[in-house]
Write a protein that holds these residues in place. Structure first.
Motif, PDB file in Angstrom:
ATOM      1  N   HIS A 194       0.840  -1.200   0.000  1.00 32.44           N
ATOM      2  CA  HIS A 194       0.000   0.000   0.000  1.00 32.44           C
ATOM      3  C   HIS A 194       0.879   1.254   0.000  1.00 32.44           C
ATOM      4  O   HIS A 194       0.648   2.198  -0.770  1.00 32.44           O
ATOM      5  CB  HIS A 194      -0.910  -0.007   1.230  1.00 32.44           C
ATOM      6  N   GLY A 195       1.910   1.251   0.845  1.00 31.42           N
ATOM      7  CA  GLY A 195       2.798   2.397   0.914  1.00 31.42           C
ATOM      8  C   GLY A 195       3.572   2.601  -0.380  1.00 31.42           C
ATOM      9  O   GLY A 195       3.748   3.734  -0.835  1.00 31.42           O
ATOM     10  N   SER A 196       4.020   1.484  -0.993  1.00 35.33           N
ATOM     11  CA  SER A 196       4.751   1.580  -2.251  1.00 35.33           C
ATOM     12  C   SER A 196       3.875   2.156  -3.359  1.00 35.33           C
ATOM     13  O   SER A 196       4.330   2.995  -4.155  1.00 35.33           O
ATOM     14  CB  SER A 196       5.269   0.197  -2.660  1.00 35.33           C
ATOM     15  N   PHE A 197       2.615   1.739  -3.417  1.00 41.01           N
ATOM     16  CA  PHE A 197       1.703   2.242  -4.440  1.00 41.01           C
ATOM     17  C   PHE A 197       1.450   3.735  -4.241  1.00 41.01           C
ATOM     18  O   PHE A 197       1.463   4.513  -5.210  1.00 41.01           O
ATOM     19  CB  PHE A 197       0.381   1.481  -4.373  1.00 41.01           C
ATOM     20  N   LEU A 198       1.245   4.144  -2.999  1.00 42.70           N
ATOM     21  CA  LEU A 198       1.001   5.559  -2.723  1.00 42.70           C
ATOM     22  C   LEU A 198       2.219   6.408  -3.092  1.00 42.70           C
ATOM     23  O   LEU A 198       2.079   7.487  -3.665  1.00 42.70           O
ATOM     24  CB  LEU A 198       0.659   5.762  -1.251  1.00 42.70           C
ATOM     25  N   ARG A 199       3.407   5.924  -2.775  1.00 36.92           N
ATOM     26  CA  ARG A 199       4.615   6.690  -3.091  1.00 36.92           C
ATOM     27  C   ARG A 199       4.815   6.824  -4.593  1.00 36.92           C
ATOM     28  O   ARG A 199       5.283   7.853  -5.079  1.00 36.92           O
ATOM     29  CB  ARG A 199       5.832   6.015  -2.464  1.00 36.92           C
ATOM     30  N   THR A 200       4.425   5.786  -5.331  1.00 38.62           N
ATOM     31  CA  THR A 200       4.600   5.795  -6.779  1.00 38.62           C
ATOM     32  C   THR A 200       3.562   6.649  -7.486  1.00 38.62           C
ATOM     33  O   THR A 200       3.873   7.401  -8.415  1.00 38.62           O
ATOM     34  CB  THR A 200       4.548   4.366  -7.338  1.00 38.62           C
ATOM     35  N   HIS A 201       2.296   6.555  -7.038  1.00 36.70           N
ATOM     36  CA  HIS A 201       1.201   7.138  -7.799  1.00 36.70           C
ATOM     37  C   HIS A 201       0.542   8.371  -7.159  1.00 36.70           C
ATOM     38  O   HIS A 201      -0.080   9.154  -7.872  1.00 36.70           O
ATOM     39  CB  HIS A 201       0.112   6.079  -8.041  1.00 36.70           C
ATOM     40  N   HIS A 202       0.653   8.547  -5.847  1.00 34.47           N
ATOM     41  CA  HIS A 202      -0.131   9.602  -5.212  1.00 34.47           C
ATOM     42  C   HIS A 202       0.657  10.508  -4.263  1.00 34.47           C
ATOM     43  O   HIS A 202       0.076  11.425  -3.690  1.00 34.47           O
ATOM     44  CB  HIS A 202      -1.300   8.987  -4.425  1.00 34.47           C
ATOM     45  N   LEU A 203       1.953  10.259  -4.105  1.00 29.61           N
ATOM     46  CA  LEU A 203       2.697  11.054  -3.118  1.00 29.61           C
ATOM     47  C   LEU A 203       2.759  12.523  -3.516  1.00 29.61           C
ATOM     48  O   LEU A 203       2.644  13.413  -2.661  1.00 29.61           O
ATOM     49  CB  LEU A 203       4.112  10.497  -2.940  1.00 29.61           C
ATOM     50  N   GLY A 204       2.938  12.802  -4.801  1.00 27.27           N
ATOM     51  CA  GLY A 204       2.987  14.191  -5.245  1.00 27.27           C
ATOM     52  C   GLY A 204       1.720  14.943  -4.905  1.00 27.27           C
ATOM     53  O   GLY A 204       1.753  16.103  -4.482  1.00 27.27           O
ATOM     54  N   ARG A 205       0.604  14.274  -5.090  1.00 24.31           N
ATOM     55  CA  ARG A 205      -0.688  14.897  -4.784  1.00 24.31           C
ATOM     56  C   ARG A 205      -0.822  15.139  -3.284  1.00 24.31           C
ATOM     57  O   ARG A 205      -1.290  16.204  -2.846  1.00 24.31           O
ATOM     58  CB  ARG A 205      -1.787  13.971  -5.285  1.00 24.31           C
ATOM     59  N   LEU A 206      -0.425  14.151  -2.494  1.00 22.91           N
ATOM     60  CA  LEU A 206      -0.483  14.300  -1.039  1.00 22.91           C
ATOM     61  C   LEU A 206       0.393  15.458  -0.579  1.00 22.91           C
ATOM     62  O   LEU A 206      -0.017  16.268   0.256  1.00 22.91           O
ATOM     63  CB  LEU A 206      -0.026  13.006  -0.366  1.00 22.91           C
ATOM     64  N   GLN A 207       1.610  15.529  -1.120  1.00 21.19           N
ATOM     65  CA  GLN A 207       2.530  16.583  -0.712  1.00 21.19           C
ATOM     66  C   GLN A 207       2.008  17.961  -1.089  1.00 21.19           C
ATOM     67  O   GLN A 207       2.143  18.925  -0.328  1.00 21.19           O
ATOM     68  CB  GLN A 207       3.905  16.356  -1.352  1.00 21.19           C
ATOM     69  N   ALA A 208       1.390  18.075  -2.272  1.00 23.65           N
ATOM     70  CA  ALA A 208       0.852  19.373  -2.696  1.00 23.65           C
ATOM     71  C   ALA A 208      -0.234  19.844  -1.741  1.00 23.65           C
ATOM     72  O   ALA A 208      -0.271  21.015  -1.340  1.00 23.65           O
ATOM     73  CB  ALA A 208       0.302  19.266  -4.115  1.00 23.65           C
ATOM     74  N   LEU A 209      -1.129  18.943  -1.356  1.00 19.75           N
ATOM     75  CA  LEU A 209      -2.201  19.305  -0.437  1.00 19.75           C
ATOM     76  C   LEU A 209      -1.649  19.586   0.958  1.00 19.75           C
ATOM     77  O   LEU A 209      -2.132  20.484   1.655  1.00 19.75           O
ATOM     78  CB  LEU A 209      -3.239  18.187  -0.385  1.00 19.75           C
ATOM     79  N   ALA A 210      -0.638  18.813   1.366  1.00 26.59           N
ATOM     80  CA  ALA A 210      -0.039  19.022   2.687  1.00 26.59           C
ATOM     81  C   ALA A 210       0.648  20.385   2.761  1.00 26.59           C
ATOM     82  O   ALA A 210       0.521  21.103   3.759  1.00 26.59           O
ATOM     83  CB  ALA A 210       0.949  17.907   2.997  1.00 26.59           C
ATOM     84  N   ARG A 211       1.358  20.753   1.709  1.00 32.68           N
ATOM     85  CA  ARG A 211       2.047  22.052   1.697  1.00 32.68           C
ATOM     86  C   ARG A 211       1.060  23.202   1.731  1.00 32.68           C
ATOM     87  O   ARG A 211       1.359  24.271   2.252  1.00 32.68           O
ATOM     88  CB  ARG A 211       2.957  22.132   0.470  1.00 32.68           C
ATOM     89  N   PHE A 212      -0.107  22.980   1.163  1.00 29.63           N
ATOM     90  CA  PHE A 212      -1.154  23.994   1.248  1.00 29.63           C
ATOM     91  C   PHE A 212      -1.612  24.180   2.685  1.00 29.63           C
ATOM     92  O   PHE A 212      -2.122  25.245   3.052  1.00 29.63           O
ATOM     93  CB  PHE A 212      -2.334  23.578   0.360  1.00 29.63           C
ATOM     94  N   GLN A 213      -1.425  23.125   3.508  1.00 34.10           N
ATOM     95  CA  GLN A 213      -1.748  23.197   4.934  1.00 34.10           C
ATOM     96  C   GLN A 213      -0.522  23.567   5.774  1.00 34.10           C
ATOM     97  O   GLN A 213      -0.603  23.604   7.004  1.00 34.10           O
ATOM     98  CB  GLN A 213      -2.308  21.846   5.406  1.00 34.10           C
ATOM     99  N   GLY A 214       0.614  23.818   5.130  1.00 31.58           N
ATOM    100  CA  GLY A 214       1.813  24.250   5.843  1.00 31.58           C
ATOM    101  C   GLY A 214       2.665  23.141   6.426  1.00 31.58           C
ATOM    102  O   GLY A 214       3.395  23.351   7.391  1.00 31.58           O
ATOM    103  N   CYS A 215       2.587  21.946   5.822  1.00 35.11           N
ATOM    104  CA  CYS A 215       3.386  20.836   6.336  1.00 35.11           C
ATOM    105  C   CYS A 215       3.816  19.922   5.199  1.00 35.11           C
ATOM    106  O   CYS A 215       3.511  20.158   4.046  1.00 35.11           O
ATOM    107  CB  CYS A 215       2.605  20.039   7.401  1.00 35.11           C
ATOM    108  N   GLU A 216       4.586  18.875   5.552  1.00 28.53           N
ATOM    109  CA  GLU A 216       5.013  17.843   4.615  1.00 28.53           C
ATOM    110  C   GLU A 216       4.420  16.522   5.064  1.00 28.53           C
ATOM    111  O   GLU A 216       4.021  16.353   6.220  1.00 28.53           O
ATOM    112  CB  GLU A 216       6.543  17.731   4.576  1.00 28.53           C
ATOM    113  N   VAL A 217       4.375  15.549   4.149  1.00 27.37           N
ATOM    114  CA  VAL A 217       3.846  14.225   4.475  1.00 27.37           C
ATOM    115  C   VAL A 217       4.964  13.194   4.515  1.00 27.37           C
ATOM    116  O   VAL A 217       5.847  13.178   3.647  1.00 27.37           O
ATOM    117  CB  VAL A 217       2.772  13.784   3.442  1.00 27.37           C
ATOM    118  N   GLU A 218       4.928  12.347   5.520  1.00 28.17           N
ATOM    119  CA  GLU A 218       5.842  11.189   5.611  1.00 28.17           C
ATOM    120  C   GLU A 218       4.976   9.943   5.764  1.00 28.17           C
ATOM    121  O   GLU A 218       4.173   9.837   6.684  1.00 28.17           O
ATOM    122  CB  GLU A 218       6.779  11.316   6.804  1.00 28.17           C
TER     123      GLU A 218
END
Length: 221
Positions: A194-218
């Motif tokens: 699950h983590g590998s799939f998210l990192r490959t396909h959705h991490l960029g999207r998660l990071q963009a939304l997280a940065r809009f909230q003033g943070c990063e995602v791990e």
């Protein structure tokens, strides 16, 4: 927040607007189904190959567009009609004997309809485009469940859920927030796959939304 001073493809904002319009269309396409993706890709290809940014015109015959899109002229006629109905193309001059139709881009309509997806590009893009992102339309065929909780993850999850409930339920809903520390939001994944799939396909999207909230995602396995 005030929108750009102009949505014309000439003048002060011409250079950046060309790329920003294509970026907005790409983000909009990626957030939809295969039909929306195909229509947006065809418009982007036509704009890239044949649109005159200085004159706001595209004057290309159906036969040439059919070759560009690798389709028949009947498909071109149907797709151009769809683009006109959406307001993305504006008919400036109808076709006449010996002359092909002339179109312009409905830039205001394109920007309005793609605005909910600007945040998927990143907060810098939202700021540059000069408008607060609207809530993306949800898929009416999928029932979304409310996202509970507070903090950045609640805000991010709510946006992901509204954007695509099906993808949200499959890949984002199983994530468990481990809290935020030093502006890093730690999310526990249910499995390594699950983590590998998210990192490959959705991490960029998660990071963009997280940065809009003033943070990063791990993501934590």
């Amino acid at each position: 927040m005030k929108r750009r001073e102009t949505t014309r493809a000439t003048g002060r904002y011409a250079a950046s607007l060309k790329y920003d319009v294509l970026t907005a269309l790409g983000a909009y396409a990626c957030g939809g189904d295969k039909h929306r993706q195909r229509l947006a890709l065809r418009l982007m290809t036509l704009v890239t190959a044949r649109y005159n940014w200085q004159d706001d015109t595209v004057t290309t015959g159906q036969r040439e567009i059919a070759a560009l899109w690798s389709v028949d002229e009947r498909t071109v006629k149907r797709e151009m009609a769809r683009l006109r109905d959406m307001g993305w193309l504006v008919l400036k001059r109808a076709s006449t004997r010996g002359r092909v139709a002339c179109y312009g881009l409905g830039l205001d309509v394109i920007l309005m309809q793609t605005e909910p997806y600007w945040v998927c590009v990143g907060p810098d893009f939202v700021e540059r485009m000069g408008a607060k992102p609207a809530e993306p339309a949800s898929d009416p065929t999928v029932v979304a469940f409310p996202v509970a909780g507070e903090g950045a993850w609640s805000q991010i999850a709510t946006r992901l859920q509204a954007d695509d409930p099906g993808v949200f339920n499959a890949w984002f809903a199983p994530l468990v927030s481990l809290g935020e520390r030093n502006r890093v939001l730690r999310l526990k994944v249910p499995s390594k796959f699950h983590g590998s799939f998210l990192r490959t396909h959705h991490l960029g999207r998660l990071q963009a939304l997280a940065r809009f909230q003033g943070c990063e995602v791990e993501l934590v396995d």
